[in-house]
Design a protein around this motif. Structure first.
Motif: not given
Length: 355
Positions: A179-190, A194-203
């Motif tokens: 979704l972050d790569m999707h040019p039409l996705d209106a959400k700019t905080d993917r 991912a960092q704040a809510e999905q725990g990307l930093g744990f990986c």
């Protein structure tokens, strides 16, 4: 080669269990799932095993074979030595239901927490336009069959049950990257989500998820690492920090009553303990926007009844039917090309005049 082979299969439920030994007939060309089915037909009729397509596309028959997370229908018996004991156990990361069946609802909960695709507000369904290169960029991630082998082998949740609440796992990191790569996705905080809510930093990018993916998706190299790099660019890049000071754009700012935004990621306390289906943001507006990802008003053609004869039987060939070929699944009243208002997506050049 055919003959009897030694299998050890875990039998039990949530209260406990153990490995049981079986001697099972194995024929040439068979896979592990074939042997499990033969075992059910002979020595263990009450053996529980989840499966569906037997073609490596549904992801249902996930199990651990000799300690390695694999699909039972894609693991050929010819890959083992003839005198080798084949040990089959359930996915270790998820709670046991019975025998080889586990409760993978953790993954569906994380799926509901992930904000859906949000199309631009100024475009109506049918007006979306994308370059082919943008389609190909994220197409790899859409091959996921949700077998959850990557989720199972990820040691962040495999070895630490307490991490499950704050960690979405590699399957949903590739969804965030797509979704972050999707040019039409209106959400700019993917990335920030991912960092704040999905725990990307744990990986810590051990690539174990990539190694077990049956669709050969480069989860770590093409999704997780790029997302980590983008987060670092926004959060720790000194030029970005300097620009935020020059242009008075703080990294953390107040966006509403009881809400704060960290690099654009909205955090709000849920009211009445209700969790927003739009994701961990608990933002009602975000939930409403997430629902716009599908054209709910699209006119779907009504299905037609199967072509049967006067006895209610399906014709064996087209020659037995009163029209050439079978009726269209779109209905007899649908013309092609279909009108734009009936489409969710349209070809970029469909509105250009023909020469």
């Amino acid at each position: 080669m055919g003959g009897k082979r030694h299998f050890r299969v875990w039998r039990g439920d949530e209260s406990g269990g153990e490995l049981q030994d079986y001697q099972v007939e194995v024929n040439e060309g068979e896979v592990v799932l074939d042997v499990i089915h033969r075992l059910q037909a002979t020595d263990a009729p009450d053996l529980a095993c989840r499966w569906n397509c037997k073609a490596g596309k549904c992801g249902s028959c996930s199990m651990e074979i000799n300690g390695m997370p694999k699909l039972g229908c894609m693991t050929r018996m010819s890959t083992f030595e003839e005198n080798e004991t084949v040990t089959v156990t359930p996915l270790r990361t998820f709670p046991i239901i019975r025998d080889l069946v586990t409760d993978v609802s953790f993954n569906y909960e994380k799926a509901r927490e992930t904000p859906a695709f949000a199309p631009p507000a100024d475009l109506a369904p049918g007006e979306y336009r994308m370059q082919q290169v943008d389609v190909e960029r994220s197409q790899e991630f859409r091959k996921c069959i949700e077998c959850f082998l990557c989720q199972n082998t990820c040691h962040v949740v495999r070895d630490h049950e307490e991490n499950k609440q704050a960690f979405a796992g590699p399957r949903y990191f590739i969804r965030a990257a797509e979704l972050d790569m999707h040019p039409l996705d209106a959400k700019t905080d993917r990335k920030e989500y991912a960092q704040a809510e999905q725990g990307l930093g744990f990986c810590n990018i051990t690539k174990c998820c990539t190694e077990v993916c049956p669709e050969h998706i480069k989860i770590t190299d093409n999704a997780i690492i790029p997302m980590k790099e983008r987060v670092v660019d926004r959060r720790y890049d000194p030029l970005v920090w300097l620009g935020s000071k020059i242009f008075r754009r703080p990294m953390t700012e107040t966006v509403g009553h009881g809400e704060t935004s960290v690099l654009g990621a909205v955090h709000a306390q849920p009211k009445g303990g209700v969790h927003s289906h739009a994701g961990g943001s608990h933002d009602p507006h975000a939930e409403a926007e997430a629902q716009r990802g599908v054209n709910w008003h699209r006119q779907v053609p009504k299905p037609t009844v199967p072509p049967v004869d006067e006895h209610g039987r399906l014709p064996l060939t087209e020659l037995t039917f009163d029209r050439p070929a079978a009726p269209s699944p779109f209905g007899d009243d649908v013309t092609f090309p279909m009108p734009v208002e009936h489409l969710n997506y349209a070809h970029p050049e469909q509105d250009e005049k023909k020469h």
